[in-house]
Write an enzyme that holds these catalytic residues in place. Sequence first.
Site, short mmCIF file in Angstrom:
data_model
loop_
_atom_site.label_atom_id
_atom_site.label_comp_id
_atom_site.label_asym_id
_atom_site.label_seq_id
_atom_site.Cartn_x
_atom_site.Cartn_y
_atom_site.Cartn_z
N ASN A 156 -10.32 -2.81 2.15
CA ASN A 156 -10.02 -2.68 0.72
C ASN A 156 -11.28 -2.30 -0.04
O ASN A 156 -12.35 -2.15 0.55
CB ASN A 156 -9.47 -4.00 0.17
N HIS A 212 0.82 -1.21 0.00
CA HIS A 212 0.00 0.00 0.00
C HIS A 212 0.86 1.27 0.00
O HIS A 212 0.49 2.29 0.58
CB HIS A 212 -0.96 0.02 1.19
#
EC number: 1.11.1.-
Length: 483
Positions: free
Chosen positions: A127, A54
Amino acid sequence: MTQGPLTTEAGAPVADNQNSETAGVGGPVLVQDQLLLEKLAHFNRERIPERVVHARGAGAYGTFTLTRDVSRWTRAAFLSEVGKRTETFLRFSTVAGSLGAADAVRDPRGWALKFYTEEGNYDLVGNNTPVFFIKDAIKFPDFIHTQKRDPYTGSQEADNVWDFWGLSPESTHQVTWLFGDRGIPASYRHMNGYGSHTYQWNNEAGEVFWVKYHFKTDQGIKNLTQDEANRLAGEDPDSHQRDLREAIERGDFPTWTVQVQIMPAADAAGYRFNPFDLTKVWPHEDYPPVEIGTLELNRNPENIFAEVEQSIFSPAHFVPGIGPSPDKMLQGRLFAYGDAHRYRVGINADHLPVNRPHATEARTHSRDGFLYDGRHKGAKNYEPNSFGGPVQTDRPLWQPTPVTGVTGDHAAPSHAEDDDFTQAGDLYRLMSEDEKGRLIDNLSGFIAKVSRDDIAERAIGNFRRADEDFGKRLEAAVQALRG
């Protein structure tokens, strides 16, 4: 920054910021030019370790507004009163790409949401997909190694990716989702967010409920085809970041409708599949989503490094009335996120403005460490003590989870419908013919790059076990591409 003359880091005015100090005209530079040394030394240390996953992301501040009374399910204060507003910070991201990668790629999008509540910060770290590739955190380092660059070639290798996915059939559902139309969102504004994991809610009476969070975009779902994404990634690699920033700048604030699925704790043990399995969704006919609020993003960060790069999130940041579940992937993340941020930003990362509580005060006996800000002044740094200060409440944030058996390396408890393929097949069968065609094209284009037949055949076999038509069409498409 206030107006005035340029200064050194120590605040002394700078006489010349264009020329180094030398021994005569054209002579060597002097070590006494402390401005030069200060600038070079600081420049050498500007970067901190990027997130191991990420890394590529964007963020914005906003507001969560509660629109439904949920006190029958949770005692969390920020969920206690209809109309109550809570400040938030949301960081979007891709998963596998490095800090300099493009936004428009086929990859899940991270959805890390911080609620600045009066009982402390609550982080919901999910997510844009309701499921994930694996169900146990012990496999996470191996999985991410396949998504990153190969140690020999220095590139992401199709062999590595499909070897792992093929040998991990639990990934079939998430991979089907990823290579479908929603695998490349058109922007962060035009996608849903999910808590993904199952979490515990508990009320004032001590009753326990298992919940899943959904954030449904009010802008509508918009996606990119692979060709559109390839073009955009080359022409405007910052497309998602730019779109979010410019929308907020012009007052077009993105919003999401917040929903939860709620399962009474008594249902879990006898449910048809493991309700804590991150590779599965709860069917809406079993547990219909309940609308509880709205999320609006309405303020851009003023400094990307300070507020986005240095922002930290941890699934272990709970508040009273909310807690973890036995989800083995979540249990690993409870440790991993805090540990990653302590390495990346430092032991006092929680003191930074974006990370510290905004609606209450952190009161701990932890002290010192790099960049400690002295917030505790002269207060005692131990407890119990005879001089006053913060003390424990004697009330846990969440209710304990009953367990049975002995310690050991156990698989999750068995349920009647725990297979890894049914929900992937259900997802495929929900698609229109056009959607199926694009899914097959996307998958076959990547599998065709695999160098070993056994790896490709194993991957295709998993999709065939999900749906016979799915597997047959994919096999034919791969064979056509490979000649």
